[in-house]
Design a protein around this motif. Structure first.
Motif, PDB file in Angstrom:
ATOM      1  N   LEU A   1       0.977  -1.081   0.025  1.00  0.00           N
ATOM      2  CA  LEU A   1      -0.092  -0.091  -0.200  1.00  0.00           C
ATOM      3  C   LEU A   1       0.872   1.303  -0.024  1.00  0.00           C
ATOM      4  O   LEU A   1       1.857   1.349   0.846  1.00  0.00           O
TER       5      LEU A   1
ATOM      6  N   THR B   1     -13.198   3.407   0.810  1.00  0.00           N
ATOM      7  CA  THR B   1     -11.728   3.845   1.064  1.00  0.00           C
ATOM      8  C   THR B   1     -11.107   3.419  -0.341  1.00  0.00           C
ATOM      9  O   THR B   1     -11.419   2.252  -0.918  1.00  0.00           O
ATOM     10  N   ILE B   2     -10.475   4.408  -0.987  1.00  0.00           N
ATOM     11  CA  ILE B   2      -9.608   4.166  -2.076  1.00  0.00           C
ATOM     12  C   ILE B   2      -8.261   3.869  -1.598  1.00  0.00           C
ATOM     13  O   ILE B   2      -7.703   4.360  -0.787  1.00  0.00           O
ATOM     14  N   VAL B   3      -7.562   2.963  -2.304  1.00  0.00           N
ATOM     15  CA  VAL B   3      -6.330   2.669  -2.212  1.00  0.00           C
ATOM     16  C   VAL B   3      -5.413   2.651  -3.336  1.00  0.00           C
ATOM     17  O   VAL B   3      -5.746   2.252  -4.574  1.00  0.00           O
ATOM     18  N   LYS B   4      -4.091   3.076  -3.211  1.00  0.00           N
ATOM     19  CA  LYS B   4      -3.362   2.880  -4.181  1.00  0.00           C
ATOM     20  C   LYS B   4      -2.240   2.134  -4.069  1.00  0.00           C
ATOM     21  O   LYS B   4      -1.362   1.832  -2.843  1.00  0.00           O
ATOM     22  N   VAL B   5      -1.867   1.173  -4.795  1.00  0.00           N
ATOM     23  CA  VAL B   5      -1.124  -0.163  -4.384  1.00  0.00           C
ATOM     24  C   VAL B   5      -0.026  -0.510  -5.518  1.00  0.00           C
ATOM     25  O   VAL B   5      -0.398  -0.415  -6.824  1.00  0.00           O
TER      26      VAL B   5
ATOM     27  N   GLU C   1      -3.897   5.705   1.246  1.00  0.00           N
ATOM     28  CA  GLU C   1      -5.101   5.205   1.246  1.00  0.00           C
ATOM     29  C   GLU C   1      -5.946   6.618   1.639  1.00  0.00           C
ATOM     30  O   GLU C   1      -5.482   7.533   1.882  1.00  0.00           O
TER      31      GLU C   1
ATOM     32  N   VAL D   1       1.484   0.299 -10.688  1.00  0.00           N
ATOM     33  CA  VAL D   1       0.881   1.163  -9.446  1.00  0.00           C
ATOM     34  C   VAL D   1      -0.572   1.077  -9.765  1.00  0.00           C
ATOM     35  O   VAL D   1      -0.988   1.675 -10.944  1.00  0.00           O
ATOM     36  N   VAL D   2      -1.530   0.497  -9.242  1.00  0.00           N
ATOM     37  CA  VAL D   2      -3.083   0.733  -9.338  1.00  0.00           C
ATOM     38  C   VAL D   2      -3.677   1.105  -8.418  1.00  0.00           C
ATOM     39  O   VAL D   2      -3.561   1.318  -7.136  1.00  0.00           O
ATOM     40  N   ARG D   3      -4.937   1.968  -8.692  1.00  0.00           N
ATOM     41  CA  ARG D   3      -5.788   2.281  -7.521  1.00  0.00           C
ATOM     42  C   ARG D   3      -7.253   1.759  -7.683  1.00  0.00           C
ATOM     43  O   ARG D   3      -7.605   1.153  -8.818  1.00  0.00           O
ATOM     44  N   SER D   4      -7.478   1.167  -6.509  1.00  0.00           N
ATOM     45  CA  SER D   4      -8.771   0.527  -6.675  1.00  0.00           C
ATOM     46  C   SER D   4      -9.617   0.654  -5.201  1.00  0.00           C
ATOM     47  O   SER D   4      -9.351   1.760  -4.331  1.00  0.00           O
TER      48      SER D   4
END
Ligand SMILES: [Zn+2]
Length: 139
Positions: free
Chosen positions: A66, A85-89, A69, A96-99
């Motif tokens: 992570l 909650t949006i997370v950037k992983v 967030e 790198v993805v946002r989900s």
């Protein structure tokens, strides 16, 4: 009720282990130069500019770390009930993805190991129950 229908089957899929209980995979791509990206596209490599058959589809693991967030308290689309909650992983495979964080996930903070799974959600368009990808804290 159960379903095997995916909300966004163009960007993720069931893992090769079978449809149920297996970790989902992200549908990314890899360039001949080695650069890995997500989602799959054939326009061109961001690293070397190659395009066409230099770019081939590949499955990416949802395992990652992570980076950030943020909680969304109000969303313009009424079909997206807040808060979520949006997370950037940063995926272990590179991109790198946002989900979205799974609702029942433990609290997360940057540096946390992450993974993803498929959870049943109601499709805003059809109202039917489909599977969508959510990130969650890895145990
Ligand atoms: Zn390339």
């Amino acid at each position: 009720m159960s379903t095997d229908k995916l909300l966004k089957s163009n960007i993720y899929s069931f893992g090769s282990g079978g449809p149920r209980g297996s970790a989902p995979v992200l549908l990314g791509g890899q360039c001949r130069c080695g650069y890995v990206f997500f989602p799959m596209q054939a326009y061109g490599c961001e690293q070397c500019g190659n395009h066409g058959d230099a770019l081939t589809p590949c499955e990416l693991s949802t395992g990652g770390t992570l980076l950030a967030e943020a909680v969304v308290h109000l969303h313009a689309d009424k079909n997206r009930p807040a808060p979520f909650t949006i997370v950037k992983v940063a995926l272990d495979d590179g991109p790198v993805v946002r989900s979205v964080l799974a609702e029942d996930s433990a609290a997360v903070s940057p540096g946390q190991r992450m993974t993803a799974r498929l959870v049943p959600v109601r499709s805003g368009e059809s109202g039917e129950t489909v599977l969508d990808l959510r990130f969650t804290a890895a145990i």
